[in-house]
Design a protein around this motif. Structure first.
Motif, PDB file in Angstrom:
ATOM      1  N   PRO A  28      -6.414  20.387 -89.837  1.00 47.41           N
ATOM      2  CA  PRO A  28      -6.130  21.827 -89.935  1.00 47.41           C
ATOM      3  C   PRO A  28      -5.597  22.417 -88.631  1.00 47.41           C
ATOM      4  O   PRO A  28      -4.732  23.299 -88.642  1.00 47.41           O
ATOM      5  CB  PRO A  28      -7.493  22.453 -90.269  1.00 47.41           C
ATOM      6  CG  PRO A  28      -8.311  21.373 -90.813  1.00 47.41           C
ATOM      7  CD  PRO A  28      -7.816  20.101 -90.231  1.00 47.41           C
ATOM      8  N   GLY A  29      -6.101  21.918 -87.481  1.00 53.12           N
ATOM      9  CA  GLY A  29      -5.634  22.437 -86.193  1.00 53.12           C
ATOM     10  C   GLY A  29      -4.148  22.189 -86.015  1.00 53.12           C
ATOM     11  O   GLY A  29      -3.392  23.062 -85.579  1.00 53.12           O
TER      12      GLY A  29
ATOM     13  N   LEU B  70      -2.065  24.430 -88.231  1.00 57.85           N
ATOM     14  CA  LEU B  70      -1.993  25.801 -87.722  1.00 57.85           C
ATOM     15  C   LEU B  70      -0.925  25.902 -86.626  1.00 57.85           C
ATOM     16  O   LEU B  70      -0.109  26.823 -86.608  1.00 57.85           O
ATOM     17  CB  LEU B  70      -3.364  26.213 -87.167  1.00 57.85           C
ATOM     18  CG  LEU B  70      -3.530  27.698 -86.874  1.00 57.85           C
ATOM     19  CD1 LEU B  70      -3.738  28.443 -88.174  1.00 57.85           C
ATOM     20  CD2 LEU B  70      -4.719  27.939 -85.956  1.00 57.85           C
TER      21      LEU B  70
ATOM     22  N   ILE C  80      -7.252  28.074 -94.545  1.00 57.06           N
ATOM     23  CA  ILE C  80      -7.535  27.843 -93.124  1.00 57.06           C
ATOM     24  C   ILE C  80      -7.573  29.177 -92.402  1.00 57.06           C
ATOM     25  O   ILE C  80      -6.657  29.999 -92.522  1.00 57.06           O
ATOM     26  CB  ILE C  80      -6.470  26.906 -92.508  1.00 57.06           C
ATOM     27  CG1 ILE C  80      -6.581  25.536 -93.162  1.00 57.06           C
ATOM     28  CG2 ILE C  80      -6.658  26.798 -91.004  1.00 57.06           C
ATOM     29  CD1 ILE C  80      -5.479  24.602 -92.796  1.00 57.06           C
TER      30      ILE C  80
ATOM     31  N   MET D 185      -4.530  31.242 -90.540  1.00 55.68           N
ATOM     32  CA  MET D 185      -3.217  30.769 -90.982  1.00 55.68           C
ATOM     33  C   MET D 185      -2.266  31.933 -91.283  1.00 55.68           C
ATOM     34  O   MET D 185      -1.062  31.829 -91.026  1.00 55.68           O
ATOM     35  CB  MET D 185      -3.396  29.879 -92.208  1.00 55.68           C
ATOM     36  CG  MET D 185      -2.138  29.174 -92.642  1.00 55.68           C
ATOM     37  SD  MET D 185      -1.399  28.206 -91.328  1.00 55.68           S
ATOM     38  CE  MET D 185      -2.024  26.598 -91.682  1.00 55.68           C
TER      39      MET D 185
ATOM     40  N   MET E  48       1.412  32.197 -89.654  1.00 54.99           N
ATOM     41  CA  MET E  48       2.654  32.220 -90.435  1.00 54.99           C
ATOM     42  C   MET E  48       3.293  33.600 -90.424  1.00 54.99           C
ATOM     43  O   MET E  48       4.376  33.778 -90.984  1.00 54.99           O
ATOM     44  CB  MET E  48       2.360  31.821 -91.895  1.00 54.99           C
ATOM     45  CG  MET E  48       2.048  30.344 -92.057  1.00 54.99           C
ATOM     46  SD  MET E  48       1.596  29.954 -93.761  1.00 54.99           S
ATOM     47  CE  MET E  48       3.171  30.159 -94.602  1.00 54.99           C
TER      48      MET E  48
END
Lengths: 461, 188
Positions: B16-17, B20, B42, B45, B49
């Protein structure tokens, strides 16, 4: 003093959670499952058979009479609706309160809500007597050009329970979508691919989808929270707006809601203990979860106990002789046995949970949860039956005795509930995979920021 | 052999890191038609984005209000206009007694708006999407973290975007290919 016990024990990874929870429905069902399903579905058949006979013969097959016109059917209705409340409390209120421990138990608690409300809904519907005109309860144009009486709590109930079931179903389905996508991606057979493909709506797990999804979840939680508090309040107004001594009290709505959560948590506890044992979910539904639920049972049990006491106080303080008689009659009249079963199961026995040792002992909490279930059924019995059986004129008094059909339908409703529940654990993920993954330490994107100075597999600091 | 057309690119990230950080780089590079796929939402996020807050709250709020009004109107019209009946001496328009049913209407309107609104905003159900051409993508619902870029993005260039995805740490970067038959099916 913050509790730092992790919510998921063992060295779980994202994929081990997927495997563990999906495999429950992918491998063959354990033998116990077939045995339980056979038993539960037979009992459900008893219920449906008896309902058929009820339609043929009429409500006279029950023990209801004058003055006890509301017998076990209404007791069962209140009992089952109450059970449902814990599921919504876990899924909505604990979500708004950011209680992350709810993730392991919310899915099957919500399923329990749905099935309990379904079991509940049957009783008032068949209690109306002439079921073929049951549509009079809905605002539909009919041959008499009449409309339902919106000033009646009985009609509020139709809307409150109907809304509660619908919203719980939407909430449950929304929560299931990402997990159904996991099932779709793991499916081996064509039928499974099709079914889970359609049910998961083509979910892709993109953040542009998660954004709206999380907002939906939050909004549903926000809508369900006042809803769940209102449903049992409305149920209590069925009693509280009448003039029967013992029913006509303003304490009913909060007292009913606390009792509902109390009984619901006991039922979640009973189911969770069995499920985690049979399916080996001890690392996901941990002692911490069970301990927290026991604390809620202790708290709501004391609220219920306080209400019992407050009812007596108000009966004395109001100076109303009918009200005073109704309560003395409850505790020392012909139904004293029911009253003291209720007090022992709901007020005395849960006090054992003050001990940490008992809160963390599986056999003890299982037995106590059963006692609470029994006690809460008796609470509704005491409220419905004792108040009606001795009303204003002694010449009108009568003692209520259930018939085989009262008992059979009550046991049959357990059969229906467990049949649906067993089918649910067989075919759908009973623990929310996407939510449990989200509370793992690895799910935090900053877990990886200092990868070099954390020991492999070490705790997130 | 049928002809194949590139409809997008898919890159996998290890955790996940990394996803991101990749999302931040995608946004900085000015991509628009991309998405970050993960098995769970997450945290952070949306900011990475540059996503705006979902408008669902407003939609639900407005529809819930309409629901409440509809419930009250129904109760008033049926009990005070169409067939007025005196019941237990209450007024025809007993608004306090109408509260619970109007509340139920409010909640049911709100809940359906939340769920149907989500499905409209997410363009679901949609069973056919370029990312599903990839066999690896099944991991996105298990433990895979992906960035997908669609060819509708103004910056999309098969070669350059592929190199960019590899530069920002993407693994197993693959082309999402659509065959002629599938296109024909879509155009039908």
């Amino acid at each position: 003093m913050l509790d730092n016990t992790p919510l998921v024990l063992g060295n779980e990874t994202f994929s081990s959670i997927t495997d563990h929870i999906s495999s429950i429905t992918e491998r063959k069902a354990p033998k116990q499952w077939y045995l339980l399903l056979a038993l539960a579905s037979s009992l459900a058949l008893v219920l449906f058979g008896m309902i058929g006979y009820l339609f043929w013969e009429g409500t006279g097959i029950w023990g209801i009479q004058n003055p006890v016109g509301w017998g076990w059917a209404i007791v069962n209705f209140v009992f089952w609706v109450g059970i449902g409340h814990a599921g919504t409390l876990i899924s909505a209120i604990l979500f708004l309160l950011r209680q992350k421990w709810r993730t392991s138990i919310n899915r099957f608690a919500e399923a329990m809500t749905l099935f309990a409300v379904l079991a509940a809904g049957i009783f008032p519907a068949i209690h109306v007597g002439r079921v073929w005109v049951v549509y009079y309860m809905f605002p539909l144009p009919n041959q008499m050009q009449m409309w339902p009486n919106f000033r009646s709590p009985l009609l509020w109930d139709v809307f409150a329970v109907g809304t509660y079931f619908t919203v719980s179903l939407l909430f449950w389905f929304t929560g299931l979508v990402p997990d159904l996508a996991t099932y779709r991606d793991r499916a081996k057979t064509k039928i499974k691919k099709m079914v889970f493909g359609i049910l998961s709506l083509g979910w892709r797990g993109g953040n542009r989808q998660w954004k709206h999804y999380e907002m939906t979840y939050l909004l549903l939680a926000g809508l369900s929270t006042p809803l769940v508090l209102s449903v049992h309040s409305v149920v209590s107004t069925d009693f509280a707006t009448s003039v029967i001594p013992g029913w006509h009290t303003t304490i009913f709505p909060p007292y009913f809601v606390a009792g509902a959560i109390f009984s619901g948590f006991a039922m979640v506890m009973t189911l969770a203990i069995i499920a985690r044992k049979i399916y080996g979910l001890e690392h996901l539904i941990t002692m911490k979860h069970l301990d927290n639920m026991n604390k809620i049972i202790l708290l709501t049990g004391m609220i219920v106990g306080f209400s019992y006491g407050m009812e007596f106080f108000i009966a004395w303080y109001s100076g109303n002789p009918y009200e005073q008689f109704a309560f003395v009659n409850r505790a020392f009249g012909p139904y004293a046995w029911a009253y003291w079963i209720m007090v022992s199961c709901n007020v005395l026995i849960p006090q054992l949970f003050w001990s940490r040792k008992i809160r963390r002992s599986i056999p003890a909490m299982f037995i106590i949860s059963i006692f609470v279930n029994i006690g809460m059924w008796f609470e509704r019995f005491v409220i419905v039956v004792t108040s009606l059986s001795r009303d204003f004129l002694p010449s009108a008094w009568d003692y209520f005795t259930p018939t085989i059909y009262d008992i059979g339908m009550f046991i049959g409703s357990f059969g229906l509930f467990f049949t649906l529940f067993l089918l649910f654990v067989r075919f759908l993920p009973m623990i929310s995979m996407s939510e449990v993954k989200g509370v793992l330490p690895q799910a935090d994107p900053h877990y990886y920021d200092h990868e070099h100075d954390t020991r492999k597999g070490g705790q997130h600091v | 052999m049928s002809k194949q057309k590139v409809v997008g690119l898919l890159a996998e990230f290890p955790h996940p890191g990394a996803l991101l950080k990749a999302a931040e780089k995608m946004r900085e590079a000015g991509f628009q038609d991309y998405d970050c796929h993960s098995p769970f939402p997450i945290h952070g996020m949306d900011q990475a984005m540059g996503e705006k807050r979902s408008p669902l709250g407003w939609m639900v709020g407005i529809l819930a209000f309409i629901g409440f009004t509809a419930g009250m109107t129904l109760e008033w019209w049926t009990s005070a206009v169409d067939y007025p009946l005196v019941i237990s001496g209450k007024p025809f328009f007993s608004y306090p007694a109408y509260g619970p049913v109007a509340f139920a209407f409010m909640v049911i309107f709100g809940a359906f708006t939340a769920v149907l609104g989500m499905s409209v905003l997410n363009k679901l159900p949609r069973f056919h999407h370029p990312v599903f051409y990839s066999d690896r993508f099944a991991k996105a619902s298990d433990d895979g973290f992906f960035v997908s870029v669609e060819n509708t993005d103004p910056q999309f260039d098969t070669e350059k975007t592929r190199v960019f995805l590899e530069e920002i740490g993407g693994q197993h970067v693959e082309l999402l290919l659509e065959t002629d038959e599938e296109q024909a099916l879509e155009n039908e």
